[in-house]
Design an enzyme around this catalytic site. Structure first.
Site, PDB file in Angstrom:
ATOM      1  N   LYS A 108      -6.915  -4.175   5.236  1.00  0.00           N
ATOM      2  CA  LYS A 108      -7.340  -3.320   4.117  1.00  0.00           C
ATOM      3  C   LYS A 108      -6.103  -2.800   3.376  1.00  0.00           C
ATOM      4  O   LYS A 108      -4.989  -2.846   3.922  1.00  0.00           O
ATOM      5  CB  LYS A 108      -8.193  -2.159   4.638  1.00  0.00           C
ATOM      6  CG  LYS A 108      -7.473  -1.255   5.636  1.00  0.00           C
ATOM      7  CD  LYS A 108      -8.433  -0.326   6.377  1.00  0.00           C
ATOM      8  CE  LYS A 108      -7.691   0.580   7.340  1.00  0.00           C
ATOM      9  NZ  LYS A 108      -8.612   1.299   8.240  1.00  0.00           N
ATOM     10  N   TYR A 135      17.431  14.869 -12.957  1.00  0.00           N
ATOM     11  CA  TYR A 135      16.579  15.938 -13.486  1.00  0.00           C
ATOM     12  C   TYR A 135      16.702  17.221 -12.672  1.00  0.00           C
ATOM     13  O   TYR A 135      16.641  17.203 -11.445  1.00  0.00           O
ATOM     14  CB  TYR A 135      15.108  15.505 -13.440  1.00  0.00           C
ATOM     15  CG  TYR A 135      14.726  14.450 -14.446  1.00  0.00           C
ATOM     16  CD1 TYR A 135      14.968  14.626 -15.810  1.00  0.00           C
ATOM     17  CD2 TYR A 135      14.101  13.283 -14.028  1.00  0.00           C
ATOM     18  CE1 TYR A 135      14.593  13.647 -16.720  1.00  0.00           C
ATOM     19  CE2 TYR A 135      13.725  12.309 -14.940  1.00  0.00           C
ATOM     20  CZ  TYR A 135      13.973  12.490 -16.279  1.00  0.00           C
ATOM     21  OH  TYR A 135      13.607  11.530 -17.189  1.00  0.00           O
TER      22      TYR A 135
HETATM   23  C1  PLP Z   1      -8.171   1.144   9.570  1.00  0.00           C
HETATM   24  C2  PLP Z   1      -9.091   0.964  10.711  1.00  0.00           C
HETATM   25  C3  PLP Z   1      -8.638   0.374  11.910  1.00  0.00           C
HETATM   26  C4  PLP Z   1      -7.190   0.032  12.170  1.00  0.00           C
HETATM   27  O1  PLP Z   1      -6.491   1.189  12.542  1.00  0.00           O
HETATM   28  P1  PLP Z   1      -4.960   1.104  13.031  1.00  0.00           P
HETATM   29  O2  PLP Z   1      -4.672   2.462  13.531  1.00  0.00           O
HETATM   30  O3  PLP Z   1      -4.168   0.752  11.822  1.00  0.00           O
HETATM   31  O4  PLP Z   1      -4.921   0.041  14.070  1.00  0.00           O
HETATM   32  C5  PLP Z   1      -9.573   0.112  12.878  1.00  0.00           C
HETATM   33  N1  PLP Z   1     -10.879   0.444  12.723  1.00  0.00           N
HETATM   34  C6  PLP Z   1     -11.337   1.037  11.602  1.00  0.00           C
HETATM   35  C7  PLP Z   1     -12.772   1.384  11.484  1.00  0.00           C
HETATM   36  C8  PLP Z   1     -10.457   1.326  10.559  1.00  0.00           C
HETATM   37  O5  PLP Z   1     -10.918   1.924   9.448  1.00  0.00           O
END
Ligand code: PLP
Length: 385
Positions: free
Chosen positions: A51, A276
């Site tokens: 993601k 700045y």
């Molecule tokens: C993002 C996510 C993961 C992965 O989490 P990590 O801590 O990056 O391994 C697993 N399960 C769900 C439902 C997530 O949203």
């Protein structure tokens, strides 16, 4: 150990027009997946979580690498993210973590064979009523995260109600841990116990879905009991630890480096105000280098005057306020540095390394946020070994 050195020769491949870029060492991702696989039973599957553009690393390249290194599932947060994997020709099963609620999304999801998360009978009905053929759905149970999912008390009833709907089939039951990265395991164990009891009950009733999963990266590294049939690996595949105490468990290799070019160098007298607001004033005759990266590239302005860059294998302090497209570093102590040199903001240069954990501590945030903030303006450059 050659931690994070996989991209040593990529500077040659950086186009002259790149003023700042992200380097992704796909070999490190391969190593991390293989390392995590060794913690799992052979029958446990690994889902690569890509993601938010693969946590800023580039979802397509990460997905391909993870699949070739031992992952069998992918996960994304949005329909669009799933479609872009399909457009790239990726055929592996893809779980969508986020709920899908509008009809257009359901059509797109079915067309691209994305597998939705379902938290209620109402959501399941929408897929059923769409009449798009059997849609594999993943039932999410809330065991204590309180974000998505049917409450663990009501999961059995929901499962029974969904079972009779046409055109949907429950392929997995899953839950998500709220505190797997904490040193104190109490809360995670409580969630685990709720989930395990539910799974046991369903098993005895002969209606356990084919896949049951709970673990994210942190739980995968620390609680083998949470592995069930599949683990969902995000941060760890990128070579980072959800929390520093997990470093002791396995040696992962960070895959991402952040680099930018020095585009201008000048020497200024003591007492010169810099950038700045003049939040920095030189205390000595100073060689200042302008580096072509700024908060418009996703590096937080709150890091101003608080970090080092690496130039020619040495640390150089970032000075003055970080601006949208540029920022300044003090290279007085790196006299051979000149314009055209590459400055490393994150990653390794010679014997020195700057970690994302360093930035996260400085910003009082987590590595996840730093990675996903890196802007699309930064080209992603991939290297294999
Ligand atoms: C993002 C996510 C993961 C992965 O989490 P990590 O801590 O990056 O391994 C697993 N399960 C769900 C439902 C997530 O949203």
């Amino acid at each position: 150990m050659s931690i994070g050195q996989g991209c040593s020769r990529t500077a040659d491949r950086v186009s002259l027009t790149h003023r700042a870029w992200v380097e992704v060492d796909l070999e490190a991702i391969r190593h991390n997946i293989a390392t995590i696989r060794r913690l799992l039973k052979p029958s446990t599957q690994l889902m690569s979580v890509v993601k938010a553009d693969g946590y800023g690393h580039g979802a397509v390249a990460v997905a391909r690498t993870a699949l070739s290194a031992g992952a069998s599932w992918l996960a994304v947060a949005t329909v669009e993210e799933g479609i872009s994997l399909r457009m790239a020709g990726i055929e592996a099963p893809i779980l969508l973590f986020g709920p899908v609620i509008c009809t257009e999304e359901i059509d797109a999801l079915a067309e691209h064979r994305l597998q939705p998360t379902v938290c209620s009978l109402d959501q399941a009905r929408r897929f059923s009523e769409a009449g798009l053929g059997p849609i594999p759905i993943h039932l999410k149970v809330d065991t204590g995260m309180s974000r998505l999912g049917v409450s663990w008390h009501e999961a059995q009833d929901l499962l029974s109600a969904i079972r009779v709907l046409p055109d949907v089939s429950v392929v997995s039951l899953y839950s998500h841990l709220a505190t797997a990265d904490a040193v104190d395991p109490t809360t995670a164990m409580e969630q685990f116990t709720r989930f395990a009891k539910l799974v046991d009950t369903l098993q005895r009733q002969g209606r356990r879905p084919p896949l049951v999963h709970l673990a994210n990266s942190a739980a995968t590294l620390t609680f083998p009991d949470t592995h069930f049939d599949l683990v969902r690996i995000g941060l760890a595949q990128y070579g980072l630890y959800p929390s520093s105490h997990l470093q002791a468990v396995v040696a992962l290799r960070p895959a991402l480096a952040l680099k930018a070019k020095i585009v201008f160098v000048k020497t200024v007298p003591p007492g010169t105000g810099v950038s700045y607001g003049h939040t920095f004033r030189t205390a000595r005759r100073t060689r200042l280098a302008t580096v072509s990266i700024g908060y418009g590239d996703g590096i937080s302005r709150a890091l101003s005057n608080g970090i080092d860059f690496l130039v020619r294998g040495r640390r150089a302090r970032q000075v003055g306020t970080i601006t949208m497209d540029q920022c300044l570093i003090d290279i007085t102590d790196v006299p051979e540095a000149s314009d055209g040199d590459v400055a490393t903001l994150l990653g390794q240069d010679g014997g020195e390394r700057i970690s994302i954990a360093e930035w996260a501590a400085r910003l009082e945030t987590i590595p996840y946020e730093i990675l996903t903030a890196l802007s699309p303006r930064l080209p992603r450059i991939f290297c294999q070994a």
